[in-house]
Write a protein that holds these residues in place. Structure first.
Motif, PDB file in Angstrom:
ATOM      1  N   ALA A 154      15.431  32.895  95.860  1.00 36.43           N
ATOM      2  CA  ALA A 154      14.798  32.621  96.843  1.00 36.43           C
ATOM      3  C   ALA A 154      13.342  32.439  96.518  1.00 36.43           C
ATOM      4  O   ALA A 154      12.780  31.432  97.317  1.00 36.43           O
ATOM      5  CB  ALA A 154      14.840  33.967  97.716  1.00 36.43           C
ATOM      6  N   ALA A 155      12.507  32.810  95.604  1.00 39.08           N
ATOM      7  CA  ALA A 155      11.350  32.503  95.228  1.00 39.08           C
ATOM      8  C   ALA A 155      11.164  30.974  95.143  1.00 39.08           C
ATOM      9  O   ALA A 155      10.165  30.351  95.346  1.00 39.08           O
ATOM     10  CB  ALA A 155      10.842  33.345  94.302  1.00 39.08           C
ATOM     11  N   ASP A 156      12.152  30.575  94.381  1.00 37.74           N
ATOM     12  CA  ASP A 156      12.080  28.972  93.916  1.00 37.74           C
ATOM     13  C   ASP A 156      11.851  28.046  95.277  1.00 37.74           C
ATOM     14  O   ASP A 156      11.266  27.133  95.371  1.00 37.74           O
ATOM     15  CB  ASP A 156      13.129  28.715  93.064  1.00 37.74           C
ATOM     16  CG  ASP A 156      13.009  29.278  91.701  1.00 37.74           C
ATOM     17  OD1 ASP A 156      11.821  29.502  91.249  1.00 37.74           O
ATOM     18  OD2 ASP A 156      13.969  29.293  90.790  1.00 37.74           O
ATOM     19  N   GLY A 157      12.697  28.510  96.176  1.00 34.35           N
ATOM     20  CA  GLY A 157      12.877  27.797  97.379  1.00 34.35           C
ATOM     21  C   GLY A 157      11.615  28.150  98.185  1.00 34.35           C
ATOM     22  O   GLY A 157      11.036  26.983  98.672  1.00 34.35           O
ATOM     23  N   GLN A 158      11.104  29.048  98.151  1.00 30.00           N
ATOM     24  CA  GLN A 158       9.947  29.543  99.042  1.00 30.00           C
ATOM     25  C   GLN A 158       8.771  28.564  98.254  1.00 30.00           C
ATOM     26  O   GLN A 158       7.920  27.801  98.998  1.00 30.00           O
ATOM     27  CB  GLN A 158       9.353  30.882  98.840  1.00 30.00           C
ATOM     28  CG  GLN A 158      10.302  31.741  99.615  1.00 30.00           C
ATOM     29  CD  GLN A 158      10.379  33.251  99.442  1.00 30.00           C
ATOM     30  OE1 GLN A 158       9.304  33.530  98.456  1.00 30.00           O
ATOM     31  NE2 GLN A 158      11.294  34.105  99.909  1.00 30.00           N
ATOM     32  N   TYR A 159       8.570  28.570  96.928  1.00 34.79           N
ATOM     33  CA  TYR A 159       7.719  27.456  96.361  1.00 34.79           C
ATOM     34  C   TYR A 159       7.753  26.231  96.724  1.00 34.79           C
ATOM     35  O   TYR A 159       6.834  25.559  97.064  1.00 34.79           O
ATOM     36  CB  TYR A 159       7.819  27.788  94.688  1.00 34.79           C
ATOM     37  CG  TYR A 159       6.763  26.705  94.233  1.00 34.79           C
ATOM     38  CD1 TYR A 159       5.535  27.197  93.737  1.00 34.79           C
ATOM     39  CD2 TYR A 159       7.222  25.911  93.570  1.00 34.79           C
ATOM     40  CE1 TYR A 159       4.682  26.276  93.240  1.00 34.79           C
ATOM     41  CE2 TYR A 159       6.579  24.750  92.900  1.00 34.79           C
ATOM     42  CZ  TYR A 159       5.243  25.180  92.618  1.00 34.79           C
ATOM     43  OH  TYR A 159       4.314  24.244  92.115  1.00 34.79           O
ATOM     44  N   TRP A 160       8.868  25.710  96.592  1.00 32.83           N
ATOM     45  CA  TRP A 160       9.096  24.384  96.902  1.00 32.83           C
ATOM     46  C   TRP A 160       9.163  23.786  98.520  1.00 32.83           C
ATOM     47  O   TRP A 160       8.541  22.809  98.723  1.00 32.83           O
ATOM     48  CB  TRP A 160      10.649  23.762  96.320  1.00 32.83           C
ATOM     49  CG  TRP A 160      10.493  23.580  94.906  1.00 32.83           C
ATOM     50  CD1 TRP A 160      11.065  24.300  93.859  1.00 32.83           C
ATOM     51  CD2 TRP A 160       9.674  22.685  94.180  1.00 32.83           C
ATOM     52  NE1 TRP A 160      10.594  24.038  92.673  1.00 32.83           N
ATOM     53  CE2 TRP A 160       9.821  23.078  92.681  1.00 32.83           C
ATOM     54  CE3 TRP A 160       8.587  21.769  94.490  1.00 32.83           C
ATOM     55  CZ2 TRP A 160       9.046  22.297  91.741  1.00 32.83           C
ATOM     56  CZ3 TRP A 160       7.961  21.225  93.539  1.00 32.83           C
ATOM     57  CH2 TRP A 160       8.069  21.535  92.351  1.00 32.83           C
ATOM     58  N   LEU A 161       9.435  24.621  99.247  1.00 33.78           N
ATOM     59  CA  LEU A 161       9.208  24.709 100.796  1.00 33.78           C
ATOM     60  C   LEU A 161       7.741  24.359 101.087  1.00 33.78           C
ATOM     61  O   LEU A 161       7.411  23.468 101.522  1.00 33.78           O
ATOM     62  CB  LEU A 161       9.560  25.888 101.498  1.00 33.78           C
ATOM     63  CG  LEU A 161      11.115  25.922 101.826  1.00 33.78           C
ATOM     64  CD1 LEU A 161      11.798  27.226 102.210  1.00 33.78           C
ATOM     65  CD2 LEU A 161      11.474  24.911 102.781  1.00 33.78           C
ATOM     66  N   ARG A 162       6.895  25.397 100.287  1.00 36.31           N
ATOM     67  CA  ARG A 162       5.293  25.149 100.636  1.00 36.31           C
ATOM     68  C   ARG A 162       4.877  24.012  99.901  1.00 36.31           C
ATOM     69  O   ARG A 162       3.933  23.389 100.618  1.00 36.31           O
ATOM     70  CB  ARG A 162       4.526  26.347  99.952  1.00 36.31           C
ATOM     71  CG  ARG A 162       3.370  26.589 100.233  1.00 36.31           C
ATOM     72  CD  ARG A 162       3.211  26.784 101.729  1.00 36.31           C
ATOM     73  NE  ARG A 162       3.313  28.100 102.224  1.00 36.31           N
ATOM     74  CZ  ARG A 162       2.719  29.207 102.115  1.00 36.31           C
ATOM     75  NH1 ARG A 162       1.340  29.077 101.749  1.00 36.31           N
ATOM     76  NH2 ARG A 162       3.135  30.411 102.543  1.00 36.31           N
ATOM     77  N   GLN A 163       5.586  23.699  98.714  1.00 35.40           N
ATOM     78  CA  GLN A 163       4.944  22.205  98.192  1.00 35.40           C
ATOM     79  C   GLN A 163       5.179  21.232  99.201  1.00 35.40           C
ATOM     80  O   GLN A 163       4.228  20.244  99.368  1.00 35.40           O
ATOM     81  CB  GLN A 163       5.557  21.970  96.796  1.00 35.40           C
ATOM     82  CG  GLN A 163       5.002  23.090  95.873  1.00 35.40           C
ATOM     83  CD  GLN A 163       3.485  22.973  95.538  1.00 35.40           C
ATOM     84  OE1 GLN A 163       3.005  21.932  95.250  1.00 35.40           O
ATOM     85  NE2 GLN A 163       2.898  23.903  95.607  1.00 35.40           N
TER      86      GLN A 163
END
Length: 145
Positions: free
Chosen positions: A13-22
């Protein structure tokens, strides 16, 4: 664009949150709107994602939890109620969801149901600069692993 939400059911989930924000920060601005040739699909993706939610599975009533872009969003619902979305500690450096609550009840999975949101209330995020991996892999009601 929805593939960024696939990180959560894969256990990342954290990877997804990072790339969503990017994606939201780099590809969208008042002068640039990435992918704006699809009759509104990208507009819907951006608006929902900026609020921190997204309907990953078409036809489902469940919204995946992402990484909200704003600290406060207020929505007047058609039924006369209001939905407030708050993201405590939200800055460009804090893309990770540490905790999420709906009407002061902690969500144990990275999803919230449409019918809950329609009741109105407060969806609140606690944001962090470090990843938090305490949500289970199958936190959307399904798993892809």
């Amino acid at each position: 664009w929805h593939q960024r939400y696939m990180f959560a059911p894969a256990g990342c989930a954290a990877d997804g949150q990072y790339w969503l924000r990017q994606a939201m920060s780099r590809l969208y601005s008042p002068s640039r709107f990435s992918g704006d040739e699809d009759n509104g699909s990208m507009s819907a993706w951006f608006i929902l994602s900026a609020m921190g939610i997204y309907q990953l599975v078409p036809g489902s009533t469940r919204y995946s939890i992402g990484s909200p872009l704003h600290r406060h969003v207020s929505i007047a619902l058609d039924n006369g109620r209001h939905l407030e979305i708050l993201a405590e500690g939200n800055t460009p450096q804090t893309p990770y969801v540490h905790a999420v609550h709906f009407n002061e009840t902690a969500l144990t999975e990275l999803a919230v149901d449409y019918w809950q949101l329609q009741e109105g209330g407060t969806l609140s995020f606690t944001m962090s600069s470090t990843p938090c991996e305490h949500f289970p892999c199958s936190s959307l009601g399904f798993s892809i692993v």
